[in-house]
Design an enzyme around this catalytic site. Structure first.
Site, PDB file in Angstrom:
ATOM      1  N   LYS A  65      -6.905   0.141  -5.686  1.00  0.00           N
ATOM      2  CA  LYS A  65      -6.159   1.399  -5.658  1.00  0.00           C
ATOM      3  C   LYS A  65      -6.898   2.469  -6.468  1.00  0.00           C
ATOM      4  O   LYS A  65      -6.904   3.650  -6.096  1.00  0.00           O
ATOM      5  CB  LYS A  65      -4.752   1.164  -6.206  1.00  0.00           C
ATOM      6  CG  LYS A  65      -3.922   0.266  -5.280  1.00  0.00           C
ATOM      7  CD  LYS A  65      -2.674  -0.264  -5.969  1.00  0.00           C
ATOM      8  CE  LYS A  65      -1.838  -1.105  -5.024  1.00  0.00           C
ATOM      9  NZ  LYS A  65      -0.777  -1.867  -5.748  1.00  0.00           N
ATOM     10  N   GLY A 109       7.315  -3.182  -2.328  1.00  0.00           N
ATOM     11  CA  GLY A 109       8.609  -3.543  -1.762  1.00  0.00           C
ATOM     12  C   GLY A 109       8.701  -3.123  -0.310  1.00  0.00           C
ATOM     13  O   GLY A 109       8.008  -2.212   0.137  1.00  0.00           O
TER      14      GLY A 109
END
Lengths: 433, 433
Positions: free
Chosen positions: B205, B302
């Site tokens: 990331k 999630g």
């Protein structure tokens, strides 16, 4: 792909000067991302004779026609502020086929619909990232990044002046008048601070945020507004003792009762991320049914942060010019939702009272609340003032109408000298970090 | 403007199911904003025979050709994860004229350049908001909302698993092994947690964030990576005593020494907003020369938050399809900046040592630091362990190379049993809220 895109700038005050400065300083960052050079060619000012430290390439005028009639100008940046003549100039610019970028929350909050209609009619872009949250990206995230969500709540600190004042009152125990003076000296508050301290500035931003979040036009008149003028050092101290910080909140909710939009001071739990937003910073919480909670934080005002937002919009428009396709994202108020009257909103309340210092008064007060169906989570007797005592009550969640009834009953009690203040308590649900 | 846009979905695991669910549930929100209906028509799965609770309208296949050869599919969502075959499928999809949306940080971090080249060659969109920060809008803000800025720093918590673990260790005093087990039971950590706890996930990331922020390709191999496996409850307790919280940070800086990109645990002042980011939440601080500091906060992983980001990209692409213009925002790595070797980076350091519990040892250690040019802001003798004592030293800012020299000198001291841990201290400058 290596052309020049000419821009006309309306207004050359603090933000306008910032836009010129940042566009020049960061040209090497911006040009490759657009695929063209963005050049401010004309600036509209009130007094064209006044000496200004502007690049030679910019021609200064006090005649709007010089900009509206210049066919080379493809983008107009409006930084005049206020409704007139900003609104008319923007409409005419769009009718002349020019894209418009503005920081003008007054016009967007009250005439957003007309602006979008004009943009659509002329197939141009109308952008206003800088109208809310200064440098914080919030309009684009709402219009673009969170489109997958049904948004249910937007809560934020959107006025830097009042947040600076409340921070100082909270951290230094200073009075409202002292911090207002300090804010004016620092340039955070204007000579006439009414729009800030009275909540109107935050209300305009709330109308804009809610309209975008809920796909339904929220007029400025629909926003319930209370300012911070009645907040005293006592309220702040008692709130702190109870574990809360007082902030001026912009609250927009959309649920089965309708759209609930308001600006008012509120007690926030100290553990809430918004409670930690200090001084002139802004932050906006957005809740959606897929993303959960997100927050956007940064400088809500100031020359360069606002210029950052204005230029982001200009770059967006410039990318559309390069691709020759406009209006990717139009007005999204395609629904017509109902509003929830303030009397039907539900909240906890902090109530500070001055009462006779005599036995049984605490019980009488608790009973008065009970009579109107308001249950209390805490009643605390605070300091004594001569033969009076200060009492702070915190209620459980209850409809606003019942609190107003309770106020009436309390006012009739002979032991009650006066109700000093009633402030809502915001206890966000499901807050995890 | 009222057509149907068909989408092919590669992968039907947690996030894929979330995308199908959110697109269906929020269709009324999404369709009017696009001006067309977005429909998932085909899903690629490993086992097409397996029973799935999918809408009848979706046809399930285990053959990628069914999707690549379907001319009606205009957008491919890639949620397979990993490099192969995700990379090949995405390239082929773009070569077939399909726009691609992905959450795949592995491919974007390592093959972003190829992906963008393929998108440009075929004049399609390539989007990857979900690859960093889960539901938090961060790629679009960087590529679009902050374009006016020269960005100098991006610091964030970008791995939810390790942040959950460090939060539990910090708040409950639990050991690394205990919290790892708890995280695995909650589904926050995978059976093989190496990529998370070792820092690789955060490094990917970081490579993506830095490449976009600094307009210069940052390969995964350029990111200095240290995980959290060596963090003990003692370190967390001592840090807390000193006013710090330990977080796994993603740090990207661009200054005169070159691009400095790293992932490692660091001590953060408890007053820093990132210190308050708890559990599985993520937050990313971005500093620019116009906007100042901004922060983006939310759920970093999630099912639904990630689906929110994926669908935001799909909506963006769909808007391009409606307007028939693609590639508004292409690869922005138009510079080729140098990198700053980790040895030349500057930081404060927390050093925990086990030493002989005898007079003068504290002085000997301070002298050893001094010898290598490392000055200390604190040396504290902590608990005793048998006939040994634990010492914690915190240095002033110093080049990493000097700390490594100091470690060598310390290791030669007979009184030093071992250097238990060395952790960087991040003291952000100009932090105001």
């Amino acid at each position: 792909m290596s052309g020049i895109i000419k821009v006309g700038l309306l207004g050359c005050g603090t933000v306008g000067t910032g836009v010129i400065k940042v566009l020049a300083e960061n040209a090497e960052e911006i040009t490759p991302k657009v695929g063209a050079q963005i050049i401010i060619s004309r600036v509209l000012v009130r007094d064209a004779q006044k000496k200004r430290d502007l690049p030679q390439s910019i021609s200064v005028t006090d005649n709007i026609e010089d900009i509206l009639n210049d066919p080379e100008i493809k983008i107009v940046i409006e930084l005049l502020g206020g409704i007139h003549p900003a609104r008319e100039y923007m409409l005419r610019a769009m009718q002349s086929g020019k894209n418009v970028v503005t920081a003008n929350k007054d016009v967007v909050a009250q005439f957003g619909k007309d602006m979008f209609a004009a943009a659509e009619a002329s197939d141009v872009d109308f952008m206003f990232e800088a109208s809310v949250g200064g440098g914080i990206p919030i309009i684009t995230p709402l219009k673009q990044c969170l489109t997958a969500n049904k948004l249910t709540e937007v809560i934020g600190i959107v006025n830097g002046t009042t947040n600076y004042m409340l921070t100082k009152m909270s951290e230094e125990g200073a009075s409202y008048d002292e911090v207002l003076k300090a804010a004016q000296e620092k340039g955070y508050a204007e000579a006439d601070p009414t729009a800030d301290v009275g909540g109107l500035d935050a209300a305009r931003k709330t109308a804009i945020l809610a309209s975008i979040a809920f796909n339904s036009r929220v007029g400025l008149d629909k926003v319930h507004v209370e300012g911070i003028t009645k907040i005293t050092p006592e309220d702040i101290a008692y709130a702190k003792e109870l574990g809360y910080t007082i902030k001026l909140l912009s609250i927009s909710r959309d649920d089965e009762k309708g759209i609930d939009v308001r600006v008012h001071p509120a007690l926030l739990p100290q553990s809430h991320p918004l409670a930690a937003v200090r001084n002139e910073f802004n932050a906006i919480f957005v809740k959606g049914n897929a993303v959960g909670e997100t927050m956007f934080y940064g400088r809500g005002a100031g020359q360069l942060p606002t210029a950052s937002a204005v230029i982001a919009d200009v770059v967006d428009v410039a990318r559309d010019i390069v691709k020759d396709r406009f209006g990717r994202i139009r007005c999204t108020c395609y629904e017509h939702k109902n509003f929830c009257p303030i009397e039907q909103t539900v909240s906890s309340y902090y109530v500070r009272l001055l009462v006779d210092d005599q036995p049984g008064v605490l019980g009488a007060i608790a009973m008065a609340f009970g009579q109107t169906g308001v249950s209390l989570s805490a009643v605390i007797q605070k300091r004594k003032v001569k033969n009076k005592a200060e009492i702070v009550a915190v209620t459980h969640k209850v409809e606003e109408a019942k609190i107003r009834q309770a106020e009436q009953v309390l006012n009739k009690l002979s032991a009650v000298d006066k109700i000093c203040n009633v402030i809502r308590v915001e206890e966000p649900t499901g807050q995890e970090a």
